[in-house]
Scaffold this motif. Sequence first.
Motif, short mmCIF file in Angstrom:
data_model
loop_
_atom_site.label_atom_id
_atom_site.label_comp_id
_atom_site.label_asym_id
_atom_site.label_seq_id
_atom_site.Cartn_x
_atom_site.Cartn_y
_atom_site.Cartn_z
N ARG A 225 0.77 -0.98 0.13
CA ARG A 225 -0.18 0.03 0.22
C ARG A 225 0.93 1.27 0.38
NH1 ARG A 225 -5.48 -0.34 1.38
NH2 ARG A 225 -4.65 -1.88 3.24
N ALA B 26 -7.94 -9.92 0.73
CA ALA B 26 -9.17 -11.08 1.16
C ALA B 26 -10.06 -11.39 0.88
CB ALA B 26 -9.13 -10.78 2.73
N GLY C 224 -17.11 1.45 -0.08
CA GLY C 224 -16.17 0.52 0.70
C GLY C 224 -15.96 -0.63 0.38
N THR C 225 -17.26 -1.47 -1.02
CA THR C 225 -16.06 -2.63 -0.93
C THR C 225 -15.21 -3.05 -1.67
OG1 THR C 225 -17.56 -2.47 -3.36
CG2 THR C 225 -19.08 -3.02 -1.88
N GLY C 226 -14.24 -1.89 -1.76
CA GLY C 226 -12.57 -2.30 -2.31
C GLY C 226 -12.85 -2.06 -3.40
N ARG C 227 -13.00 -1.02 -3.90
CA ARG C 227 -13.05 -0.61 -5.43
C ARG C 227 -11.79 0.01 -6.52
NH1 ARG C 227 -18.12 3.50 -6.03
NH2 ARG C 227 -17.02 4.07 -4.37
N ASP C 228 -11.97 0.87 -4.77
CA ASP C 228 -10.69 1.77 -5.37
C ASP C 228 -9.02 0.39 -4.91
OD1 ASP C 228 -7.79 2.75 -3.30
OD2 ASP C 228 -9.14 4.82 -4.54
N MET C 229 -8.87 -0.45 -4.57
CA MET C 229 -8.42 -1.70 -4.29
C MET C 229 -7.96 -2.04 -5.38
SD MET C 229 -8.15 -3.82 -0.43
CE MET C 229 -6.37 -4.37 -0.18
N ASP D 38 -13.51 8.25 -9.91
CA ASP D 38 -14.09 7.50 -8.27
C ASP D 38 -15.39 8.39 -8.39
OD1 ASP D 38 -15.47 5.98 -6.86
OD2 ASP D 38 -14.10 6.51 -4.76
N LEU E 238 -11.44 -11.42 6.48
CA LEU E 238 -11.23 -9.58 6.33
C LEU E 238 -11.22 -9.35 8.46
CD1 LEU E 238 -12.85 -8.15 4.04
CD2 LEU E 238 -11.34 -8.05 4.08
N VAL F 49 -16.50 -2.94 3.64
CA VAL F 49 -15.40 -3.19 4.48
C VAL F 49 -15.15 -2.38 5.19
CG1 VAL F 49 -12.90 -4.57 4.02
CG2 VAL F 49 -14.93 -5.18 2.15
N ARG F 50 -14.88 -1.26 4.18
CA ARG F 50 -14.45 0.53 4.73
C ARG F 50 -14.85 -0.31 6.49
NH1 ARG F 50 -11.71 3.85 3.92
NH2 ARG F 50 -11.40 4.19 1.78
N GLU G 108 -13.25 -2.79 8.71
CA GLU G 108 -12.10 -2.05 9.39
C GLU G 108 -12.58 -0.98 9.99
OE1 GLU G 108 -9.84 0.23 5.79
OE2 GLU G 108 -8.28 -0.78 7.10
N1 LIG Z 1 -10.98 -7.66 -0.19
C1 LIG Z 1 -10.40 -6.80 0.69
N2 LIG Z 1 -9.14 -7.37 1.72
C2 LIG Z 1 -8.22 -6.26 2.74
N3 LIG Z 1 -8.63 -4.75 2.89
C3 LIG Z 1 -10.13 -4.52 1.71
C4 LIG Z 1 -10.53 -4.98 0.84
N4 LIG Z 1 -11.43 -4.86 0.66
C5 LIG Z 1 -11.37 -3.33 1.30
N5 LIG Z 1 -10.61 -3.41 1.99
C6 LIG Z 1 -10.17 -2.05 2.68
O1 LIG Z 1 -11.56 -1.35 2.87
C7 LIG Z 1 -10.93 -0.03 2.58
C8 LIG Z 1 -12.40 -0.04 1.92
O2 LIG Z 1 -11.84 0.00 0.50
P1 LIG Z 1 -11.75 0.52 -0.62
O3 LIG Z 1 -11.23 2.40 -0.05
O4 LIG Z 1 -10.90 0.26 -2.00
O5 LIG Z 1 -12.94 0.93 -0.82
P2 LIG Z 1 -13.82 1.81 -2.04
O6 LIG Z 1 -14.84 0.86 -2.22
O7 LIG Z 1 -12.64 2.20 -3.08
O8 LIG Z 1 -14.44 2.89 -1.56
P3 LIG Z 1 -14.34 4.67 -0.93
O9 LIG Z 1 -14.89 4.96 -1.98
O10 LIG Z 1 -15.01 4.53 0.28
O11 LIG Z 1 -13.05 4.09 -0.99
C9 LIG Z 1 -9.44 0.18 2.32
O12 LIG Z 1 -9.05 -0.08 3.78
C10 LIG Z 1 -9.29 -0.70 2.24
O13 LIG Z 1 -7.32 -0.89 2.18
#
Ligand SMILES: Nc1ncnc2c1ncn2[C@@H]1O[C@H](COP(=O)(O)OP(=O)(O)OP(=O)(O)O)[C@@H](O)[C@H]1O
Length: 485
Positions: free
Chosen positions: A132, A143, A173-178, A234, A315, A351-352, A355
Amino acid sequence: MANILVIDDDPIQCRLSEEMLKAHGYEPIIAQSGAEGLAILESQNIQAVILDLVMPEMDGMTVLSEMREQGFTMPVIVQTAHPDIENIVSAIRLGATDFFSKPISQERLVISLQNALKRFDLENCLRTETHRHKGALSFKDMAAISPAMQKSITHGEKAAATQIPVLIEGEAGTGRDMMARAIHHHAKRSGKPFIALNCSTIDTDELDEMLFGSLESGKKNAFEQAQGGTLYLDEIGALSLELQGKLLALFTEKKLSTSADDFAPYDVRLICATSKRLLNLTKQKHFREDLYYRLNIFPIYMPPLRDRVEDIEALANHFITKFSVAEGRRIEGCTTETIDMLCQYEWPGNVRQLENAIYRAILLTEDGRLTPNEFPQIQTSLQGAEKLRAALKSMSPQVTPDHIDAATSSITPLKPAKKPAKDRFLTEEGRVNNLAQVEKELIEFALKKHNGKMSAVARALGIGRSTLYRKLKEYGLDSDQSNAA
Ligand SMILES: Nc1ncnc2c1ncn2[C@@H]1O[C@H](COP(=O)(O)OP(=O)(O)OP(=O)(O)O)[C@@H](O)[C@H]1O
């Protein structure tokens, strides 16, 4: 509950390990040959392996080197009735975590396993956080145990092999950014810039300047900054119609108006994300249809956490390791009761939210395991949801999500009451049904009731997931479950 694979041709040793693992809250999965063990590793989610070295056909050393070749990195504890120093050295070279000679003290084996799992969690967490910070998050850092998330990752990997625009659909918060970062990291553009902008949090004029630049500011716009790399937009659905027009023009002209009042060809891969289904926005005339077709070339769906409960424990453990290291605390994990409670909750913030809940729980707890008391908001909300469910009894049943706007609503209505079922213990002719038939029907019933969610089904039936998978296979119910989330 961690799944531990025991690979041993000796049935008595298997039985001993199975009982020991069960007694310590692990889920044992038994393989009586190396080939069977490797097949289980391919098809199931295994956290650690206890491996016998001396086996007919494929010996333990071959299994171990095969595992490493195939990229399985989980801890492996090796055991043998004939220890010799050469074997020990070779096994350690292949990454065996510990080595035991038979007969084995079960207590020592458990301690070794606990330490190995803890170390593995820590290593994973450290790897993810290092990635990261380096801007090199990969698919392995996510995960993802549930079939639904594994499908999204497979799509991500396919997208990474191309240069085409990607549209990530999913709730916040589903992990789209990741996912976007992992696609960038695995693509040829890895090492080049990854620029992220959120279209819903920046006002239109500022976003216009950031995206397309202005002569007055003289600053590089987002496309210039991302040149050679990836631009992640986004909440693209929040882009104004005027800016949508500019983005479309860029696609058509394939040229970029630069801050120096010049035009340059741009080489930027676009990844967009949305929590609203863009097709619906086009029907409502809030999003240009022509732009929609430009962006929606490779859609990837990120399922909400409530539709992939299998991921919750992994997670939670990941976040526990991360925050206990950051806070200098010794937190072992969650109690089984806590995991059950976390799996029942709907997680509107995905997921957010999980967390943040774990972080808060770590700050609240004394050292040890997290109990439901450390999640007061979740407890209160679950009690409230029960009452609401009772009030929503008459609503229509939920549908399976294909897109974000069809994902399960955060309050699941109860299904309408059904006619009383026929007596399951009697055949049509009034004879007592055989046991296997009753068991099959009970499993079918549980699968239907829990929408095919394996963790929930196994929990409801009071059996482990591996036993459930075995029984599904036995009764020919496994093919029906290929889409289960
Ligand atoms: N599959 C995963 N494994 C580990 N950590 C995850 C996973 N999915 C999400 N996270 C963690 O959860 C948090 C939210 O993920 P992320 O920012 O990617 O979500 P998002 O869909 O882009 O939502 P937002 O726009 O609210 O940020 C981050 O801290 C990310 O590291």
